[in-house]
Enzyme design. Structure first.
Site, mmCIF file in Angstrom:
data_model
loop_
_atom_site.group_PDB
_atom_site.id
_atom_site.type_symbol
_atom_site.label_atom_id
_atom_site.label_comp_id
_atom_site.label_asym_id
_atom_site.label_seq_id
_atom_site.Cartn_x
_atom_site.Cartn_y
_atom_site.Cartn_z
ATOM 1 N N GLU A 1 36.732 25.384 42.607
ATOM 2 C CA GLU A 1 36.611 26.612 41.822
ATOM 3 C C GLU A 1 35.158 26.772 41.422
ATOM 4 O O GLU A 1 34.565 25.854 40.836
ATOM 5 C CB GLU A 1 37.451 26.520 40.550
ATOM 6 N N ASP B 1 36.691 30.698 28.111
ATOM 7 C CA ASP B 1 35.979 29.426 28.239
ATOM 8 C C ASP B 1 35.578 28.846 26.897
ATOM 9 O O ASP B 1 35.233 29.561 25.951
ATOM 10 C CB ASP B 1 34.733 29.613 29.111
ATOM 11 N N TYR C 1 48.465 28.857 38.446
ATOM 12 C CA TYR C 1 47.536 28.144 37.561
ATOM 13 C C TYR C 1 48.226 27.970 36.209
ATOM 14 O O TYR C 1 48.374 28.915 35.444
ATOM 15 C CB TYR C 1 46.262 28.972 37.417
#
Length: 322
Positions: free
Chosen positions: A106, A117, A231
């Site tokens: 990734e 994030d 995911y």
């Protein structure tokens, strides 16, 4: 070979061709010329073949997981931020991750407002942007390095950089440089229709995320729409290394696997070989390690030191997997 000899011989003037039949010296020159031409053709052909083999040997994400499942293996999926500490180091890091046995990589496109994030990857994005890293520069780097990488690469990007170029143009660009997958964390399922259509049209696998707080029916819809793999976010909140993995992940994996045969990879907070081994034991098809990788590259004393540490760490993670 006969065609090559005939072609090279025919380049000589007709008078010379007639003389060469009776004159041994001219005949030798003709053969020498044609042999040199043949050697050059073969050399060029072998270079082109080698180059095409590298590109052709890269499997799609789905094919990669299918192959690993047949072998009883679990995918190692490292994440790094493009341009941190610089794009030259990113290029070298991609090669190292590949050579150490990563099954999928990734690559994060740095963005000014990375909502999903944590502090480590946010700081990496800030450093990369401060050094002038942008989407076009990342694509130029990928155009050079992707033919040397044997595993598929998925881009992790927020939606704004895609909208800026237009979804169709963005997909065309990333497909042309050999990208196989895409993760866009800030687009809810209901708004992915255009992304899914254009990614499918361009042969890009759009990976969707599900979390511990996703309702069961919504999770099933996400699972149905996701391509490449599902995911599974291991914990509530943003990315970042954690001391332990939530035991809730084990039951989440079980629930998802009851709803689909698609592979499931677990990310967010996975940072040690023990984490990797634990998650693999719970039945995950892949493990995603991000912040720990990013920290090694971005916070080392030098790019060379960071790359060395990255290699050691990646090998330790790979060794922990079946």
């Amino acid at each position: 070979m006969a065609l090559a000899l005939k072609a090279s011989f025919s380049l000589l003037p007709s008078s010379t061709r007639r003389d060469s039949v009776s004159n041994p010296c001219l005949k030798v020159k003709s053969v020498t010329f044609s042999q040199a031409s043949l050697r050059l053709r073969l050399r060029l052909g072998s270079v082109m073949a080698a180059s095409s083999v590298k590109v052709a040997s890269t499997r799609s994400i789905s094919e990669t997981f299918s192959k690993l499942r047949e072998q009883g293996k679990v995918a190692l999926i490292p994440f790094i931020t493009a341009g941190d500490p610089d794009l030259t180091t990113t290029s070298k890091a991609l090669k190292i991750l590949d050579s150490c046995g990563s099954d999928l990589i990734e690559l994060g496109i740095p963005y000014s407002d990375p909502l999903a994030d944590g502090p480590v990857i946010q700081a990496a994005a800030t450093r990369a942007l401060a050094k002038g890293t942008n989407f076009d520069a990342v694509i130029s780097m990928l155009r050079e390095v992707v033919p040397e990488i044997s595993c598929p690469i998925a881009l992790f990007t927020y939606y704004n950089p895609i909208l800026k170029r237009g979804v169709e143009k963005f997909m065309t660009i990333v497909k042309d440089v050999g990208i196989h997958g895409l993760v866009v964390p800030d687009v809810p399922l209901e708004e992915t229709e255009v992304l899914r259509r254009e990614s499918a049209k361009h042969g890009i696998e759009l990976v969707l995320l599900t979390t511990p707080t996703t309702p069961t029916e919504r999770m099933k819809a996400i699972v149905e729409a996701s391509e490449g793999f599902i995911y599974l976010v291991s914990s509530i909140g943003v990315t970042g290394a954690r001391a332990s993995v939530s035991l809730r992940v084990q039951s989440l994996l079980s629930e998802i696997k009851q709803a689909t045969n698609k592979p499931v990879a677990v990310g967010f907070g996975i940072s040690t070989p023990d984490h990797v081994q634990q998650i693999a034991g719970w039945g995950a098809d892949g493990v995603i390690v991000g912040s720990a990788m990013v920290r090694l590259l971005g916070e080392s004393n030098s790019p060379e030191e960071g790359l060395k540490e990255l290699e050691i760490f990646t090998k330790s993670l790979k060794a922990a997997l079946p």
